[in-house]
Design a protein around this motif. Sequence first.
Motif, mmCIF file in Angstrom:
data_model
loop_
_atom_site.group_PDB
_atom_site.id
_atom_site.type_symbol
_atom_site.label_atom_id
_atom_site.label_comp_id
_atom_site.label_asym_id
_atom_site.label_seq_id
_atom_site.Cartn_x
_atom_site.Cartn_y
_atom_site.Cartn_z
ATOM 1 N N THR A 1 -54.545 77.206 -12.118
ATOM 2 C CA THR A 1 -55.423 78.191 -11.019
ATOM 3 C C THR A 1 -55.559 77.346 -9.935
ATOM 4 O OG1 THR A 1 -57.514 77.637 -12.119
ATOM 5 C CG2 THR A 1 -56.375 79.495 -12.929
ATOM 6 N N SER A 2 -55.363 78.244 -8.890
ATOM 7 C CA SER A 2 -55.515 77.886 -7.647
ATOM 8 C C SER A 2 -56.037 78.767 -6.378
ATOM 9 C CB SER A 2 -54.287 76.996 -6.982
ATOM 10 O OG SER A 2 -54.591 76.413 -5.849
ATOM 11 N N GLY A 3 -57.090 78.936 -5.807
ATOM 12 C CA GLY A 3 -57.293 79.996 -4.920
ATOM 13 C C GLY A 3 -57.164 81.165 -5.422
ATOM 14 N N GLY A 4 -57.539 81.449 -6.551
ATOM 15 C CA GLY A 4 -57.637 82.764 -7.417
ATOM 16 C C GLY A 4 -56.275 83.228 -7.935
ATOM 17 N N LYS A 5 -55.094 82.302 -7.445
ATOM 18 C CA LYS A 5 -53.636 82.597 -7.840
ATOM 19 C C LYS A 5 -53.547 81.826 -9.163
ATOM 20 C CE LYS A 5 -52.149 83.749 -3.217
ATOM 21 N NZ LYS A 5 -51.037 83.468 -2.416
ATOM 22 N N VAL A 6 -52.659 82.326 -9.938
ATOM 23 C CA VAL A 6 -52.134 81.487 -11.150
ATOM 24 C C VAL A 6 -50.741 81.227 -11.306
ATOM 25 C CG1 VAL A 6 -52.100 81.546 -13.734
ATOM 26 C CG2 VAL A 6 -54.072 83.054 -12.307
ATOM 27 N N THR A 7 -50.218 80.089 -11.676
ATOM 28 C CA THR A 7 -48.818 79.674 -12.042
ATOM 29 C C THR A 7 -48.727 79.130 -13.288
ATOM 30 O OG1 THR A 7 -49.505 77.602 -10.946
ATOM 31 C CG2 THR A 7 -48.404 79.114 -9.580
ATOM 32 N N ALA A 8 -47.408 79.402 -13.845
ATOM 33 C CA ALA A 8 -47.141 79.112 -15.193
ATOM 34 C C ALA A 8 -46.208 78.076 -15.241
ATOM 35 C CB ALA A 8 -46.539 80.101 -15.980
ATOM 36 N N TYR A 9 -46.346 77.177 -16.188
ATOM 37 C CA TYR A 9 -45.338 75.832 -16.230
ATOM 38 C C TYR A 9 -44.857 75.833 -17.729
ATOM 39 C CZ TYR A 9 -47.517 74.082 -12.062
ATOM 40 O OH TYR A 9 -47.948 74.016 -10.954
ATOM 41 N N GLY A 10 -43.315 75.860 -17.854
ATOM 42 C CA GLY A 10 -42.654 75.704 -19.049
ATOM 43 C C GLY A 10 -42.370 74.228 -19.344
ATOM 44 N N PRO A 11 -41.338 74.158 -20.239
ATOM 45 C CA PRO A 11 -40.772 72.983 -20.642
ATOM 46 C C PRO A 11 -40.212 72.245 -19.590
ATOM 47 C CG PRO A 11 -40.199 74.215 -22.310
ATOM 48 C CD PRO A 11 -40.880 75.246 -21.228
ATOM 49 N N ALA A 12 -40.103 70.881 -19.564
ATOM 50 C CA ALA A 12 -39.685 70.097 -18.492
ATOM 51 C C ALA A 12 -40.136 70.132 -17.062
ATOM 52 C CB ALA A 12 -38.117 70.395 -18.173
ATOM 53 N N LEU B 1 -44.923 68.291 -20.782
ATOM 54 C CA LEU B 1 -45.126 67.548 -22.148
ATOM 55 C C LEU B 1 -45.825 68.172 -23.233
ATOM 56 C CD1 LEU B 1 -47.588 64.530 -21.728
ATOM 57 C CD2 LEU B 1 -47.655 66.819 -20.243
ATOM 58 N N ILE B 2 -46.517 69.175 -22.991
ATOM 59 C CA ILE B 2 -47.154 69.894 -23.817
ATOM 60 C C ILE B 2 -46.188 70.199 -24.903
ATOM 61 C CG2 ILE B 2 -48.650 71.747 -24.666
ATOM 62 C CD1 ILE B 2 -50.444 71.459 -22.390
ATOM 63 N N HIS B 3 -45.119 70.795 -24.460
ATOM 64 C CA HIS B 3 -43.991 71.615 -25.153
ATOM 65 C C HIS B 3 -42.927 70.296 -25.620
ATOM 66 C CE1 HIS B 3 -45.393 75.343 -24.354
ATOM 67 N NE2 HIS B 3 -45.028 75.198 -23.247
ATOM 68 N N ASP B 4 -42.726 69.664 -24.456
ATOM 69 C CA ASP B 4 -41.517 68.497 -24.544
ATOM 70 C C ASP B 4 -41.943 67.397 -25.695
ATOM 71 O OD1 ASP B 4 -40.090 70.031 -22.963
ATOM 72 O OD2 ASP B 4 -40.817 69.024 -21.311
ATOM 73 N N GLU B 5 -43.014 66.817 -25.493
ATOM 74 C CA GLU B 5 -43.449 65.744 -26.098
ATOM 75 C C GLU B 5 -44.376 65.823 -27.407
ATOM 76 O OE1 GLU B 5 -41.819 63.046 -25.163
ATOM 77 O OE2 GLU B 5 -41.322 63.178 -23.156
ATOM 78 N N PHE B 6 -45.158 66.980 -27.104
ATOM 79 C CA PHE B 6 -46.369 67.003 -28.013
ATOM 80 C C PHE B 6 -45.712 68.017 -28.984
ATOM 81 C CE2 PHE B 6 -49.674 66.267 -24.621
ATOM 82 C CZ PHE B 6 -49.435 64.782 -24.665
ATOM 83 N N GLY B 7 -44.802 69.011 -28.955
ATOM 84 C CA GLY B 7 -43.967 69.610 -29.797
ATOM 85 C C GLY B 7 -44.818 71.029 -29.887
ATOM 86 N N VAL B 8 -45.625 71.323 -29.144
ATOM 87 C CA VAL B 8 -46.304 72.777 -29.107
ATOM 88 C C VAL B 8 -45.370 73.791 -28.558
ATOM 89 C CG1 VAL B 8 -48.180 74.119 -28.415
ATOM 90 C CG2 VAL B 8 -48.580 71.697 -28.540
ATOM 91 N N LYS B 9 -45.238 74.882 -29.361
ATOM 92 C CA LYS B 9 -44.108 76.007 -29.153
ATOM 93 C C LYS B 9 -44.469 76.706 -27.956
ATOM 94 C CE LYS B 9 -42.993 76.294 -33.999
ATOM 95 N NZ LYS B 9 -43.777 75.325 -34.583
ATOM 96 N N SER B 10 -43.511 77.050 -27.036
ATOM 97 C CA SER B 10 -43.720 77.810 -25.940
ATOM 98 C C SER B 10 -43.872 79.340 -26.154
ATOM 99 C CB SER B 10 -42.846 77.592 -24.871
ATOM 100 O OG SER B 10 -42.987 78.348 -23.942
ATOM 101 N N ALA B 11 -44.642 80.154 -25.476
ATOM 102 C CA ALA B 11 -44.700 81.487 -25.587
ATOM 103 C C ALA B 11 -43.905 82.359 -24.370
ATOM 104 C CB ALA B 11 -46.246 82.139 -25.208
ATOM 105 N N ALA B 12 -43.311 81.252 -23.551
ATOM 106 C CA ALA B 12 -42.577 81.926 -22.536
ATOM 107 C C ALA B 12 -41.138 81.190 -22.297
ATOM 108 C CB ALA B 12 -43.501 82.316 -21.235
ATOM 109 N N ASP B 13 -39.995 81.589 -22.478
ATOM 110 C CA ASP B 13 -38.921 80.769 -22.551
ATOM 111 C C ASP B 13 -38.197 81.163 -21.126
ATOM 112 O OD1 ASP B 13 -39.325 79.503 -24.757
ATOM 113 O OD2 ASP B 13 -38.123 81.166 -25.985
ATOM 114 N N ASP B 14 -38.838 81.882 -20.489
ATOM 115 C CA ASP B 14 -38.027 82.517 -19.093
ATOM 116 C C ASP B 14 -38.839 82.139 -17.841
ATOM 117 O OD1 ASP B 14 -40.332 83.946 -19.710
ATOM 118 O OD2 ASP B 14 -39.497 86.024 -19.084
#
Length: 317
Positions: free
Chosen positions: A199-210, A215-228
């Motif tokens: 979150t930044s200045g009231g806006k939201v951005t999402a982050y996926g693998p890589a 690293l939450i997905h890539d290194e820690f192995g937590v599955k992603s809810a959004a592949d797109d």
Amino acid sequence: MKRKLSLFLIIAVMTIFAAACGSTSGKKSNGSESKGDTLTIKHQLGETPVKKNPQKVVVFDMGTLDSLDKLGLSDTVAGVPQQNVPAYLEKYKDAKYKNVGGLKEPDFEAINEIQPDLIIISGRQQDSYDKFAEIAPTIFMGIDSKKYMDSFKQNVNTLGEIFGKEAQVKEELSTIDKEIASLKEKADASNAKALITLTSGGKVTAYGPASRFGLIHDEFGVKSAADDIEADPVHGQNISMEFINEKNPDILYVVDRDAAVGEGNNAKKVIENSLVKKTNAYKNGKIVYLDPGYWYLSGGGLESVAEMVKEAAKGLE
């Protein structure tokens, strides 16, 4: 007989000479080469000769500052961009450490006054590499989000070589590896899917693998809810609350940039709205507010990475 004896003596001399050369120099597996009391550090921006055990170091990368602190090397730190130091490293705002400008606006005059033995920079300063290098030996220690742990380990192993802390680095990395292995086991056994947001200045951005926080997905192995999610590794993808509602993550990780840069703790106000409250993450108490000091300011440090593993694990508890 004389010929055989002469040949034997020549071979013996050459063998001794080669052994002597090998004892004074050698290549290291992490991209450095040593010769006497000097290491040649190979990094993203070039090759830099660095004397071992530098006494005055200017540090622009907060992950490196974190690692130096963890390794008991705070006395070698001569200058930092004090405005950008995370709260848990606040001691580096003391007057004993010179303020060397901002992360994107270095004070080269202040740096030159220090006459440092070594300068360490990362992505935000890379365009000014030549200016830094004119003052003192300068090395780049950024993190590659596509191979986070590899670049993190290379950085801290390099610090270990420079400061003679190889054994401590090995021990710290071993502990982190064990914690990650434990987290991966939990992630593999869980069907929970996560969405990483900032979150930044009231806006939201999402982050996926890589991505920056991938690293939450890539290194820690937590599955992603959004592949797109669009693969912008640094800035992520701008999203709406409808996006979060549609993906319905079981875990929602949140980084508050405003808190990181001193503009207030606003993430909860932004995130916990009527649409997000319909998600599994909210209903099951799995909105995890990540420490922005570790995740936004000083990722890639020995302490920060260890704490990042623990924070990511909260989503699977």
